[in-house]
Design a protein around this motif. Structure first.
Motif, PDB file in Angstrom:
ATOM      1  N   PHE A 693       0.806  -1.218   0.000  1.00 15.38           N
ATOM      2  CA  PHE A 693       0.000   0.000   0.000  1.00 15.38           C
ATOM      3  C   PHE A 693       0.840   1.268   0.000  1.00 15.38           C
ATOM      4  N   SER A 694       2.155   1.147  -0.149  1.00 19.04           N
ATOM      5  CA  SER A 694       3.034   2.298  -0.301  1.00 19.04           C
ATOM      6  C   SER A 694       4.171   1.897  -1.240  1.00 19.04           C
ATOM      7  N   GLY A 695       4.877   2.887  -1.731  1.00 20.44           N
ATOM      8  CA  GLY A 695       5.967   2.596  -2.641  1.00 20.44           C
ATOM      9  C   GLY A 695       5.532   2.595  -4.100  1.00 20.44           C
ATOM     10  N   PRO A 696       6.426   2.228  -5.050  1.00 16.66           N
ATOM     11  CA  PRO A 696       6.129   2.287  -6.486  1.00 16.66           C
ATOM     12  C   PRO A 696       4.956   1.389  -6.856  1.00 16.66           C
ATOM     13  N   ALA A 697       4.161   1.838  -7.825  1.00 15.71           N
ATOM     14  CA  ALA A 697       2.956   1.115  -8.210  1.00 15.71           C
ATOM     15  C   ALA A 697       3.286  -0.187  -8.931  1.00 15.71           C
ATOM     16  N   HIS A 698       4.360  -0.209  -9.778  1.00 14.88           N
ATOM     17  CA  HIS A 698       4.634  -1.412 -10.554  1.00 14.88           C
ATOM     18  C   HIS A 698       5.040  -2.576  -9.657  1.00 14.88           C
ATOM     19  N   ILE A 699       5.711  -2.306  -8.537  1.00 15.32           N
ATOM     20  CA  ILE A 699       6.076  -3.378  -7.607  1.00 15.32           C
ATOM     21  C   ILE A 699       4.831  -3.881  -6.884  1.00 15.32           C
ATOM     22  N   ALA A 700       3.961  -2.968  -6.465  1.00 13.04           N
ATOM     23  CA  ALA A 700       2.762  -3.366  -5.739  1.00 13.04           C
ATOM     24  C   ALA A 700       1.850  -4.205  -6.616  1.00 13.04           C
ATOM     25  N   TYR A 701       1.631  -3.816  -7.870  1.00 18.02           N
ATOM     26  CA  TYR A 701       0.746  -4.560  -8.756  1.00 18.02           C
ATOM     27  C   TYR A 701       1.340  -5.908  -9.116  1.00 18.02           C
ATOM     28  N   LEU A 708      -7.269  -7.860  -4.956  1.00 17.23           N
ATOM     29  CA  LEU A 708      -6.772  -6.580  -4.470  1.00 17.23           C
ATOM     30  C   LEU A 708      -6.689  -5.567  -5.601  1.00 17.23           C
ATOM     31  N   LYS A 709      -6.326  -6.013  -6.817  1.00 18.74           N
ATOM     32  CA  LYS A 709      -6.216  -5.086  -7.938  1.00 18.74           C
ATOM     33  C   LYS A 709      -7.585  -4.502  -8.271  1.00 18.74           C
ATOM     34  N   ARG A 710      -8.644  -5.393  -8.237  1.00 16.55           N
ATOM     35  CA  ARG A 710      -9.978  -4.889  -8.519  1.00 16.55           C
ATOM     36  C   ARG A 710     -10.439  -3.920  -7.423  1.00 16.55           C
ATOM     37  N   TRP A 711     -10.026  -4.186  -6.152  1.00 18.61           N
ATOM     38  CA  TRP A 711     -10.413  -3.282  -5.047  1.00 18.61           C
ATOM     39  C   TRP A 711      -9.739  -1.931  -5.212  1.00 18.61           C
ATOM     40  N   TRP A 712      -8.504  -1.941  -5.757  1.00 12.71           N
ATOM     41  CA  TRP A 712      -7.781  -0.676  -5.973  1.00 12.71           C
ATOM     42  C   TRP A 712      -8.439   0.179  -7.057  1.00 12.71           C
ATOM     43  N   GLN A 713      -9.214  -0.439  -7.949  1.00 13.58           N
ATOM     44  CA  GLN A 713      -9.895   0.352  -8.960  1.00 13.58           C
ATOM     45  C   GLN A 713     -10.895   1.334  -8.329  1.00 13.58           C
ATOM     46  N   ALA A 733       5.623  17.246  -9.327  1.00 17.97           N
ATOM     47  CA  ALA A 733       5.952  16.323 -10.422  1.00 17.97           C
ATOM     48  C   ALA A 733       5.965  14.885  -9.956  1.00 17.97           C
ATOM     49  N   ALA A 734       6.412  14.601  -8.743  1.00 10.31           N
ATOM     50  CA  ALA A 734       6.471  13.234  -8.240  1.00 10.31           C
ATOM     51  C   ALA A 734       5.085  12.627  -8.172  1.00 10.31           C
ATOM     52  N   ALA A 735       4.112  13.437  -7.832  1.00  8.82           N
ATOM     53  CA  ALA A 735       2.740  12.935  -7.769  1.00  8.82           C
ATOM     54  C   ALA A 735       2.230  12.616  -9.165  1.00  8.82           C
ATOM     55  N   ASP A 736       2.576  13.459 -10.174  1.00 12.79           N
ATOM     56  CA  ASP A 736       2.147  13.190 -11.536  1.00 12.79           C
ATOM     57  C   ASP A 736       2.749  11.876 -12.038  1.00 12.79           C
ATOM     58  N   THR A 737       4.017  11.627 -11.762  1.00 13.72           N
ATOM     59  CA  THR A 737       4.681  10.389 -12.177  1.00 13.72           C
ATOM     60  C   THR A 737       4.016   9.183 -11.529  1.00 13.72           C
ATOM     61  N   ALA A 738       3.673   9.314 -10.231  1.00 15.21           N
ATOM     62  CA  ALA A 738       3.047   8.194  -9.525  1.00 15.21           C
ATOM     63  C   ALA A 738       1.666   7.909 -10.088  1.00 15.21           C
ATOM     64  N   ARG A 739       0.898   8.923 -10.448  1.00 15.17           N
ATOM     65  CA  ARG A 739      -0.427   8.719 -11.015  1.00 15.17           C
ATOM     66  C   ARG A 739      -0.330   8.031 -12.394  1.00 15.17           C
ATOM     67  N   LYS A 740       0.660   8.454 -13.212  1.00 12.64           N
ATOM     68  CA  LYS A 740       0.821   7.848 -14.534  1.00 12.64           C
ATOM     69  C   LYS A 740       1.187   6.372 -14.397  1.00 12.64           C
ATOM     70  N   SER A 741       2.083   6.060 -13.474  1.00 13.66           N
ATOM     71  CA  SER A 741       2.471   4.670 -13.266  1.00 13.66           C
ATOM     72  C   SER A 741       1.283   3.845 -12.803  1.00 13.66           C
ATOM     73  N   ARG A 742       0.429   4.400 -11.904  1.00 11.60           N
ATOM     74  CA  ARG A 742      -0.740   3.651 -11.409  1.00 11.60           C
ATOM     75  C   ARG A 742      -1.745   3.437 -12.536  1.00 11.60           C
ATOM     76  N   ASP A 743      -1.923   4.483 -13.375  1.00 12.77           N
ATOM     77  CA  ASP A 743      -2.875   4.351 -14.476  1.00 12.77           C
ATOM     78  C   ASP A 743      -2.406   3.289 -15.473  1.00 12.77           C
TER      79      ASP A 743
END
Length: 749
Positions: A693-701, A708-713, A733-743
């Motif tokens: 629930f913290s850290g880079p999105a690609h590692i979490a997914y 859990l992935k469907r719950w994150w939607q 900018a860090a927040a924009d990068t994190a949102r793009k990675s999650r999307d």
């Protein structure tokens, strides 16, 4: 002046007091020795082993008693002889000046006085040999009686010992047995022997003066309270040195030379004494009989009830002494209190008896101090009299000047005031009256302070500061705390602005008296003080905060806080909370979303936020946007809100809030997926699901389960950068990068 033994019997009071004090001390020694160690096993054996300390303590008491009695007896016997001699001189007023002066200067019979004093000392101290034995025997007897009683516990042993001590106190120390076999208590015998010796000394001093003039005949007085022993001699003529038996004699006329008078003599004075005349407590006197001048009364007055009344007075005195001894022998405070109550009850009977028989005189040396006979209601000092007679100011002043330590307690306040009015008393007498008045004021204060004899009066506002201070030495620990709490409350008021300390320190009675003679402004101040006391009595009855505060108004409760202890303040606060319960907190929205977390924190802050500091109160009503147009006002408010948001939290606070958000989201996801948060590979690798629930999105997914992935939607996970952006409203900018990675990860599903 006629003389009888009763005129000097008061001189025996000192000897009696010595023996009474010794007896009470001995009883107290025995009681304390027995009371020690009730609960110890083998009590009787241990007490019998303590005989030696008891004997030493009793020996000290007896040694002091012997020395004091020796000095006292010699003094009072000599004084009694002088009283009798002065009475004899007073009767010789008909003599010529030269003869009277010669007789007055005659050397007293010092050998007779010394002999009589030594005989009395030997007689009374003869009982001292039996005192130590009486103490030891009484001590052993009490132990034996208690040991023979079936005991059921410590209380039963205490009760049995108390009953045995009461019986021992009633018996007293019977240390002397007379010729007829009667066992005398040491106090009674010492007093009887001393009074007898004093009576003999007074009569001898009287007859010696008469004998020096050649007078041999005396006449017996007529006393209304005669006893059967003395009644046969009333109004009879007796001979001082003549033979026994009745006879008629011819003697010279007392005032006419050459003329003789025939007189019937009933016997000798010694013969009459041998038959019981002038026994202890006898009120018959003898006076010089002048042939041809003195008239013999034809009929003796009778008072058939007088003797019985006197004997009843003696019985009441014995009962007072009896319960006084029981109080001295008491082993427990309860027993002592009960015995003292019985003493007061018998003293009340004595007052009633003296009221019924005004001719009787209270002899305080024979029982404890108490109120005297009640005087009538008339006269300048409470009794009728001539301008210089009984009841007059001059008469009362003479009573004070000529009285002893027992005189002033017998006088009423009106009589003491009458004694002061003539202005003839010296400073010493005025000091005595002042001391007596102080004692009475103190007794009156204590009676008001404890109306029922046990508990303090309520409320204490009826007493002034000075009265409470005077009562301090007589208060117990709990009572002292109550009085100190009352004085503390007064000090609190006295420290307030514009407080009237002179009114606060007055009693209710003094405050009411002051209100009668003041102007309207002062009366308002007094009314305020009276209202304060009324409220205090309502909120703090019996000196403590009332148990039921529901009837006390809000304003009064707020006012009472200044007088309350910390515990009382908590109770007052609880009562106000009961009346005005705080609004319940809103339901928690949840910290798994930023909006919910901020809403929960705002609700808690609103409920628990402290009040503004007083210095900042004036700024709450200031309109900082006054004079702006609507557009300018909107822009200024938005800029101020943005500034508040940017500066509302420190970085450390943001990190703490983010950890709280992550943990809340983890718990919510665990409930939604039934605990299936990791895929099979991540579970095999032992990955902690909380790290998803913290850290880079690609590692979490890559490690998350499909659930859990469907719950994150529906509940997007946020990095620290995204959380900070949403919290402060400042894009980065860090927040924009994190949102793009999650999307990107979501698009792959």
């Amino acid at each position: 002046m006629p003389i009888h033994p009763g005129l000097v019997e008061d001189l025996s009071a000192g000897v009696r007091s010595l023996y009474e004090d010794a007896e009470q001390r001995l009883l107290g020694i025995i009681a304390r020795q027995l009371a020690d160690g009730y609960e110890a096993p083998g009590w009787a054996v241990a007490k019998l082993a303590d005989i030696q300390p008891l004997r030493r303590a009793a020996q000290q008491v007896v040694d002091v008693l012997s020395t004091a009695v020796d000095l006292e007896v010699w003094d009072v016997v000599a004084e009694a002889y002088n009283v009798g001699a002065q009475a004899g001189l007073a009767e010789l007023g008909a003599l010529g000046d030269d003869d009277a002066r010669r007789i007055a200067e005659t050397t007293p019979a010092t050998r007779a006085v010394d002999r009589l004093a030594q005989e009395t000392v030997d007689l009374v101290t003869e009982t001292h040999r039996g005192i130590l034995r009486g103490v030891e025997d009484g001590y052993r007897q009490v132990i034996a009686e208690v040991a023979a009683t079936p005991l059921l516990g410590i209380d039963t042993r205490r009760q049995a010992t108390q009953r045995a001590m009461e019986r021992f106190a009633d018996r007293g120390f019977r240390t002397f047995v007379d010729r007829s076999g009667r066992a005398w208590q040491m106090t009674s015998y010492a007093e009887m022997a001393t009074r007898t010796a004093l009576g003999r000394a007074a009569v001898e001093g009287h007859t010696d003066r008469l004998r020096a003039t050649g007078l041999d005949l005396v006449i017996v007085s007529n006393a209304p309270h005669e006893c059967p022993l003395c009644k046969p001699f009333e109004g009879k003529v007796l001979s001082i040195d003549g033979p026994d038996g009745p006879r008629d004699v011819t003697v010279e006329h007392a005032t006419e030379d050459g003329r003789t008078v025939r007189v019937h003599v009933a016997g000798s004075l010694n013969e009459a004494r041998a038959r019981g005349f002038q026994h202890p407590n006898c009120r018959h006197s003898v006076a010089a009989y002048l042939p041809g001048v003195t008239r013999v009364p034809e009929d003796a007055s009778e008072d058939p009830d007088g003797y019985e009344a006197t004997q009843k007075q003696r019985a009441i005195e014995r009962n007072i002494r009896k319960w006084k001894k029981r109080a001295a022998a008491a082993l427990t405070p309860e027993a002592k209190k009960a015995a003292e109550a019985r003493v007061r009850a018998w003293q009340g009977r004595m007052r009633g008896h003296l009221s019924d028989h005004p001719e009787l005189i209270r002899q305080r040396e024979r029982e404890q101090l108490g109120a005297g006979n009640l005087p009538p209601d008339t006269g300048t000092a409470g009794r009728p009299g001539t301008p210089t007679g009984p009841g007059s100011d001059v008469f009362e002043a003479a009573r004070v000047r000529g009285g002893d330590e027992r005189t002033l307690p017998e006088l009423t306040d009106e009589q003491l005031g009458a004694a002061i009015r003539p202005g003839v008393l010296d400073q010493r007498d005025l000091d005595r009256i002042e001391a007596e008045a102080d004692q009475r004021d103190e007794a009156e204060l204590l009676s008001r302070l404890r109306p029922d004899g046990t508990r303090l009066a309520e409320p204490l506002t009826q007493f002034s500061d000075d009265e409470l201070a005077r009562a301090f030495p007589h208060l117990g620990d709990d009572e002292l705390l109550r009085v100190m709490a009352e004085l503390d409350r007064r000090d609190v008021d006295a420290a307030l602005p514009a407080a009237r300390r002179d009114l606060i320190g007055l009693s209710d009675r003094e405050l009411a008296a002051r209100a009668r003679n003041v102007d309207e402004a002062e009366r308002v101040e007094i009314a305020a003080e009276a209202n304060r006391r009324r409220l205090l009595a309502k909120v703090f009855p019996d000196g403590r905060l009332a148990e039921d505060l529901s009837t006390v108004g809000d304003d009064v409760l707020g006012w009472a806080i200044r007088y309350a202890t910390p515990e009382d303040v908590e109770r007052i606060a609880d009562e106000l909370d009961r009346r005005y319960p705080p609004a319940p907190l809103p339901e928690a929205v949840g910290a798994h979303t930023v909006e919910g977390q901020l809403a929960d924190r705002a609700a808690i802050n609103e409920a628990l936020a402290p009040a503004e500091e007083p210095d900042a109160w004036n700024g709450l009503s200031v309109d900082w946007y006054a004079g702006m147009s609507a557009t300018e006002r909107w822009i200024a408010e938005r800029e101020y809100a943005d500034l508040q948001m940017r500066t509302a939290y420190t970085r450390e606070q943001i990190r703490e809030m983010y950890r709280e958000h992550v943990w809340a989201q983890y718990l919510a996801a665990e409930d939604a997926t039934n605990g299936y948060l990791l895929n099979r590979k991540a579970r095999a690798a032992g990955v902690d699901p909380a790290t998803l629930f913290s850290g880079p999105a690609h590692i979490a997914y890559a490690r998350a389960s499909e659930d859990l992935k469907r719950w994150w939607q529906d509940h997007p996970r946020l990095t620290l950068a995204e959380y900070t952006e949403q919290l402060t409203g400042v894009r980065n900018a860090a927040a924009d990068t994190a949102r793009k990675s999650r999307d990107d990860q979501q698009n792959r599903l």
